[in-house]
Scaffold this motif. Structure first.
Motif, short mmCIF file in Angstrom:
data_model
loop_
_atom_site.label_atom_id
_atom_site.label_comp_id
_atom_site.label_asym_id
_atom_site.label_seq_id
_atom_site.Cartn_x
_atom_site.Cartn_y
_atom_site.Cartn_z
N VAL A 1 0.97 -1.21 0.07
CA VAL A 1 0.01 0.03 0.00
C VAL A 1 0.95 1.10 0.00
O VAL A 1 1.61 1.42 1.24
N PHE A 2 0.93 2.00 -1.04
CA PHE A 2 1.77 2.93 -1.29
C PHE A 2 1.05 4.55 -0.69
O PHE A 2 0.07 4.48 -0.30
N ASP A 3 1.92 5.53 -0.74
CA ASP A 3 1.41 6.67 0.30
C ASP A 3 0.60 7.40 -0.68
O ASP A 3 0.19 8.70 0.00
N SER B 1 -2.04 1.76 -5.54
CA SER B 1 -1.35 2.95 -5.86
C SER B 1 -2.11 3.69 -6.95
O SER B 1 -2.47 3.13 -7.99
N ASN B 2 -2.27 4.89 -7.01
CA ASN B 2 -2.91 5.68 -7.85
C ASN B 2 -1.92 6.39 -8.83
O ASN B 2 -2.29 7.06 -9.78
N ASP B 3 -0.75 5.95 -8.75
CA ASP B 3 0.33 6.70 -9.60
C ASP B 3 0.66 5.39 -10.56
O ASP B 3 1.18 4.45 -10.26
N LEU B 4 0.47 5.88 -11.80
CA LEU B 4 0.80 4.82 -12.89
C LEU B 4 2.05 3.98 -12.87
O LEU B 4 2.42 2.95 -13.23
N ARG B 5 2.99 5.00 -12.81
CA ARG B 5 4.71 4.57 -12.74
C ARG B 5 4.85 3.89 -11.63
O ARG B 5 5.35 2.61 -11.83
N THR B 6 4.44 4.02 -10.45
CA THR B 6 4.73 3.25 -9.33
C THR B 6 3.94 1.92 -9.53
O THR B 6 4.52 0.85 -9.13
N ALA B 7 2.76 2.04 -9.91
CA ALA B 7 1.87 0.81 -10.04
C ALA B 7 2.40 -0.22 -11.19
O ALA B 7 2.64 -1.60 -10.77
N THR B 8 2.74 0.26 -12.12
CA THR B 8 3.47 -0.53 -13.26
C THR B 8 4.78 -1.16 -12.81
O THR B 8 5.16 -2.17 -13.05
N ASP C 1 7.63 -5.80 -10.73
CA ASP C 1 8.76 -6.15 -9.89
C ASP C 1 8.07 -7.25 -8.91
O ASP C 1 9.25 -8.18 -8.54
N LEU C 2 6.90 -7.53 -8.96
CA LEU C 2 6.50 -8.65 -7.56
C LEU C 2 6.76 -9.99 -8.62
O LEU C 2 6.43 -10.04 -9.40
N GLU C 3 7.30 -11.01 -7.74
CA GLU C 3 7.68 -12.18 -8.12
C GLU C 3 6.60 -13.19 -7.76
O GLU C 3 6.80 -14.04 -6.97
N VAL C 4 5.51 -12.78 -8.63
CA VAL C 4 4.43 -13.83 -8.29
C VAL C 4 3.75 -13.99 -9.84
O VAL C 4 3.99 -13.62 -10.84
N GLY C 5 2.91 -14.79 -9.85
CA GLY C 5 1.91 -15.24 -11.17
C GLY C 5 0.93 -14.49 -11.56
O GLY C 5 0.40 -14.54 -12.49
N MET C 6 0.63 -13.67 -10.52
CA MET C 6 -0.63 -13.07 -10.46
C MET C 6 -0.75 -11.79 -9.59
O MET C 6 -0.27 -11.97 -8.45
N VAL C 7 -1.21 -10.64 -10.37
CA VAL C 7 -1.04 -9.16 -9.45
C VAL C 7 -2.57 -8.42 -9.58
O VAL C 7 -2.97 -8.46 -10.53
#
Length: 485
Positions: free
Chosen positions: A258-260, A416-423, A428-434
């Protein structure tokens, strides 16, 4: 309301050859609901023989006819949703509304694969020479041995049965002993829809013995499992001896970042609603909450309020929002994880105990733990229950390192509501689904599965059917033409 369950082999329901049975227990009352047949070695061998014969029949059925029959299964499941949901709620304790939603999701799987069976596309490759042709075709892998878990007792087997049938395979399905009734209802729908005898078979009983005998058989060419990581590793070892095709959806430990730049209280409401669904017994459940330090207090406060407001009780009772855990071992594990977190300095913001008014059943309060250190067991081991551990972070690089620190990689969530941060985060998350600003991921049209120790292969979506197919390359030399003929 609950009927004793038999085996389904070669198109007929029957008891175990030796008459053995096992009890099924209501997790809300700890009382016996009924029995299941305990398959003997003779029953397992009969199912293998039936599946072998059934495969020869089913694979020769035209794709449009296969699609029609599989779609009919979906229709029958939807017609029977109320009865199946009641049986599921009795076996698992989940609220009736959740059970109905799951049954409809199971029907969606059959509807989806009814269509996908007509879309198994091959490939034409341009040959280097004019006198040859090159092509790629996909064919059914063969007999499938499938094993599903108890937390979603209709949806999980539906993913396997529908995809196998769509590909042209036969299947032997083994549901979890805690909640076999929903799977039996799916098999009954297959029977009533006119799926040929032997194409679908249903075994119950000792999971380890059934798995070992099925996987060791040369008749089985594909193994599908939804279960824990330790069980998945055992099955992989068994499958390796026969070099079987394998797909596995194993455990996870879903990080939530959860970002700021978000409304922390609104995000907390979404997270709490999802966290306590099915009593937290969801493979892709959010289970590690990393909240930016500037938003932590607001998030934690609202999350705890949501947890305290939930009505806990028997799934069949009016207004209940969270039922019991499925079994005693699950309850005991959750109690151990909470105790360990407390000893390591975590704050109990909500719950933390067995409900005071409960003297039977596997109930545990919706629990929120604050400021949980990373070395607590609950941050390292999947908490398959109604407990949400919260912690804070300061920087992007720090939280990504912590989120990716475990050997699991099933699902993760980003707010996150920031497109850059969310992308950046979902890449970067090492998972099969986000899920990005979203937590309801599972749907028939999307691929479901993980990376690292959370498994391999995918269920659902256009990719799911390929786990039940073999790819065959064909090169054909054309007969030489005689000039002037």
């Amino acid at each position: 309301m609950y009927r004793d369950l038999e085996l389904y082999i070669d198109g007929a329901w029957r008891g175990a050859a030796n008459g053995a049975t096992r009890d099924v227990t209501d997790p809300a009352t700890e009382e016996r609901l009924g029995t299941i047949a305990d398959a003997s070695d003779a029953d397992i061998d009969a199912a293998l023989a039936a599946a072998k014969a059934g495969f020869a029949i089913w694979r020769s059925v035209g794709t449009w006819e296969r699609a029609r029959l599989i779609r009919r299964v979906a229709e029958l499941v939807r017609e029977r949703v109320d009865a199946i949901a009641v049986q599921m709620s009795l076996e698992t304790g989940k609220p009736l509304a959740e059970a109905k939603g799951e049954v409809n999701a199971a029907a969606d799987q059959f509807e989806w694969y009814a269509e996908e069976t007509k879309r198994i596309y091959g490939q034409i490759i341009e040959s280097r020479t004019p006198d040859s042709r090159m092509a790629v075709i996909h064919q059914p892998v063969g007999v499938v041995a499938a094993f599903s878990a108890w937390n979603f007792p209709a949806l999980l087997p539906a993913r396997k049965i529908s995809a196998a049938l769509g590909a042209g395979c036969s299947i032997i399905i083994k549901p979890a002993g805690e909640a076999p009734g929903s799977c039996a209802a799916l098999v009954a729908a297959c029977h009533d829809a006119g799926i040929p005898r032997g194409a679908v078979n249903f075994l119950t009983g000792n999971s380890d013995r059934i798995a070992r005998r099925l996987i060791a058989s040369p008749i089985v060419r594909k193994v599908s499992l939804t279960g824990s990581v330790p069980v998945g590793k055992q099955v992989l070892h068994l499958a390796a001896d026969g070099v079987k095709k394998v797909s596995m959806e194993l455990g996870g430990h879903g990080p939530v970042v959860v970002f700021d730049d978000v409304d922390a209280e609104k995000v907390a409401e979404v997270c709490a609603t999802t966290k306590f669904r099915n009593c937290g017994q969801v493979c892709i459940s959010p289970t590690r909450f990393y909240v930016h330090e500037s938003k932590y207090e607001a998030f934690a406060g609202r999350f705890a309020e949501m947890a305290k407001a939930l009505k806990v009780g028997r799934g069949m009772d009016e207004g209940v929002q969270m039922g019991p855990l499925a079994n005693r071992r699950g309850l005991e594990t959750i109690q151990e994880l909470v105790a360990d977190a407390r000893q390591r300095g975590a704050e109990v913001l909500a719950g933390g105990n067995v409900p005071a008014n409960t003297n039977r059943g596997y109930f545990f309060e919706p629990t929120v733990l604050g400021r949980v250190p990373d070395d607590a067991r609950i941050m390292q081991e999947e908490p398959f229950g109604p407990v949400a551990p919260l912690t804070s972070f300061r920087s992007y690089d720090e939280v990504m390192e912590r989120a990716n620190s475990l050997p699991f990689g099933l699902a993760g969530y980003v707010f996150s509501n920031d497109l850059r941060t969310a992308t950046r985060a979902y890449e970067d998350l090492e998972v099969g689904m986000v899920g990005v600003n979203e937590m309801l991921l599972a749907t028939a049209e999307a691929p479901f599965g993980g990376v690292k120790e959370s498994g391999m292969g995918r269920e659902g979506g256009a990719f799911g059917i390929h786990d039940y197919l073999e790819t065959k390359y064909v090169k054909m030399k054309l007969e030489e033409r005689v000039r002037g003929a």
